[in-house]
Design an enzyme around this catalytic site. Structure first.
Site, short mmCIF file in Angstrom:
data_model
loop_
_atom_site.label_atom_id
_atom_site.label_comp_id
_atom_site.label_asym_id
_atom_site.label_seq_id
_atom_site.Cartn_x
_atom_site.Cartn_y
_atom_site.Cartn_z
N GLY A 71 22.38 65.46 90.83
CA GLY A 71 23.29 65.57 91.94
C GLY A 71 22.85 64.81 93.18
O GLY A 71 23.67 64.22 93.89
N THR A 72 21.55 64.80 93.45
CA THR A 72 21.05 64.12 94.64
C THR A 72 21.32 62.62 94.56
O THR A 72 21.80 62.01 95.53
CB THR A 72 19.54 64.37 94.82
OG1 THR A 72 19.33 65.77 95.09
CG2 THR A 72 18.97 63.56 95.98
N GLN A 181 27.07 73.06 92.72
CA GLN A 181 27.04 74.49 92.41
C GLN A 181 28.34 75.00 91.81
O GLN A 181 28.43 76.16 91.42
CB GLN A 181 26.72 75.29 93.69
CG GLN A 181 25.33 75.09 94.24
CD GLN A 181 24.24 75.72 93.37
OE1 GLN A 181 24.52 76.54 92.49
NE2 GLN A 181 23.00 75.33 93.61
N SER A 201 25.34 68.07 88.55
CA SER A 201 23.98 68.07 88.00
C SER A 201 23.94 69.06 86.84
O SER A 201 24.28 70.24 87.00
CB SER A 201 22.97 68.47 89.08
OG SER A 201 21.65 68.20 88.66
N ALA A 202 23.50 68.60 85.67
CA ALA A 202 23.61 69.39 84.43
C ALA A 202 22.81 70.68 84.47
O ALA A 202 23.21 71.67 83.86
CB ALA A 202 23.16 68.54 83.24
N HIS A 203 21.69 70.68 85.18
CA HIS A 203 20.82 71.86 85.12
C HIS A 203 21.37 73.05 85.89
O HIS A 203 20.80 74.14 85.84
CB HIS A 203 19.40 71.52 85.59
CG HIS A 203 19.25 71.32 87.06
ND1 HIS A 203 18.58 72.23 87.86
CD2 HIS A 203 19.64 70.31 87.87
CE1 HIS A 203 18.58 71.78 89.11
NE2 HIS A 203 19.22 70.62 89.13
N THR A 239 18.22 52.24 82.00
CA THR A 239 18.63 52.64 80.66
C THR A 239 19.15 54.07 80.68
O THR A 239 18.49 54.97 81.21
CB THR A 239 17.46 52.53 79.67
OG1 THR A 239 17.01 51.17 79.65
CG2 THR A 239 17.88 52.96 78.27
N CYS A 329 15.15 73.50 96.90
CA CYS A 329 14.61 72.17 97.18
C CYS A 329 13.55 72.23 98.27
O CYS A 329 12.81 71.28 98.47
CB CYS A 329 15.73 71.23 97.60
SG CYS A 329 17.02 71.03 96.36
#
Length: 379
Positions: A71-72, A181, A201-203, A239, A329
């Protein structure tokens, strides 16, 4: 000692099905997507299929999705591209955004003289939409971008996306929302809610760390921040992280397929936790709108206890309960929450605030155990 994880706004555990997909990819999909031989073509096909499937969840085309490291990076790519490539002169944001936005805005102010304007928020962290409308009117001679997050990562406040979209459309301003979020927890149809740029963001939805995506509405050219290759249609050199991209695709598919069930379950769990806190602690308060299910994310509850206890988070950790005192963070630093600094006066800011954040893996029994431990430590 049983461990209780209540810091899901920081990161979520990876779903077993996601791990299985990633392991299979690691075992059988080892080509570079930029290679022209059969191994590379297989990897490329996997990435493009994932892109197409992810795009379908938001009712957009695959060409509008750019894979990133999270996300960042997505926020940075969007904001820097808006200024450098799209000619944005004024960014209107709030002082309680994620640092991925605030620090990038400060960087753009220093390097490109971009004007950064802050919309008013009230004591609950709610954006003043009338002030936003006035700011856009005042800056109508400049190209503007509004950057406001859908779900605040510390207090869980929900932004009225449709209303903000309408205001931006009225003033022909671009609209970027950090939806990190929200993705996987709230349905977002980008045809019904015309946002120009979002970040994911996947996590945050039970996928792997280190992978995410940026959405750029069709028609906006993209200049890369990273140079050295033509990956991601020239928008991001590097990549592609094939295994994690496939893991993200699977995690999002699971999250979307169970979103109604998870919403109901976690809303009930959060409501139960709120009632137990009110029953067991005098003068307990809730930061932002996190107390209200209809005004905040069902995954986040930011609680302010009526005492000062700098060791509470540490002691909870020693007892196997993981929570956060602010944005993850910032964990490990001595800095307080910039969000709470904007909302609380000095006396209230001195009290201990704790962010509890939930996932489908949490249980009512874990809530009961947490409340009992809090009573032991605070009463």
């Amino acid at each position: 000692m049983n461990k209780i994880y209540l810091d899901n706004a920081a990161t979520t555990p990876i779903d077993k099905e996601v791990i299985d997909v990633m392991v299979q990819s690691m075992l059988h999909n080892n080509g570079n997507p930029s290679s022209t031989h059969q191994f590379g073509r297989k990897a490329k096909s996997s990435v493009e299929t994932a892109r197409k499937n992810i795009a379908k969840h938001f009712n957009v085309t695959a060409s509008e999705i750019i894979f990133t490291a999270g996300g960042t990076e997505a926020d940075n790519l969007i904001l820097q591209n808006a200024v450098v490539n799209l000619g944005v002169e004024v960014i209107i944001t709030s002082k309680i955004e994620h640092h991925a936005v605030l620090h990038t805005c400060n960087f753009l102010k220093k390097t490109h003289q971009t004007e950064i304007v802050y919309v008013d928020i009230d004591e609950k962290g709610v954006v003043d939409l009338e002030h936003l409308d006035r700011l856009l009117e005042l800056n109508k001679t400049h190209k503007c971008l509004v950057s406001l997050m859908y779900v605040n990562n510390e207090i869980g406040n929900l932004l009225p996306l449709n209303k903000v979209s309408e205001i931006c459309k009225k003033h022909t301003a671009l609209f970027h929302s950090d939806t990190v979020q929200a993705i996987g927890h709230y349905q977002i149809d980008l045809q019904k809610t015309p946002i120009d740029f979002i970040a994911a963001s996947a996590h945050k939805f039970h996928g792997p760390k280190g992978v995410g995506f940026a959405y750029f509405k069709k028609g906006f050219g993209i200049q890369p921040m990273l140079h050295g290759g033509d990956q991601e249609k020239g928008a991001r050199s590097s990549t592609e992280n094939v295994h994690s991209i496939l893991g993200m695709e699977k995690a999002l598919a699971i999250a979307i397929s169970t979103i109604d069930k998870d919403t109901n379950y976690l809303s009930e769990l959060k409501s139960y936790f709120i009632s137990e806190l009110k029953r067991n602690f005098k003068n307990v308060a809730f930061n932002g709108n996190s107390e209200y299910i209809d005004k905040s994310s069902y995954t986040i509850l930011n609680v302010r206890f009526a005492i000062a206890n700098d060791m509470l988070l540490f002691t909870l950790d020693l007892n196997g309960i993981a929570v956060s005192g602010g944005s993850a963070c910032q964990s490990g630093s001595n800095k307080g929450s910039h969000v709470l600094d904007e909302l609380l006066d000095e006396a209230e800011a001195d009290k201990i605030s704790v962010r509890f954040s939930f996932s489908k893996n949490n249980t009512k029994k874990e809530i009961d155990t947490t409340v009992l431990k809090l009573k032991e430590l605070l009463n």
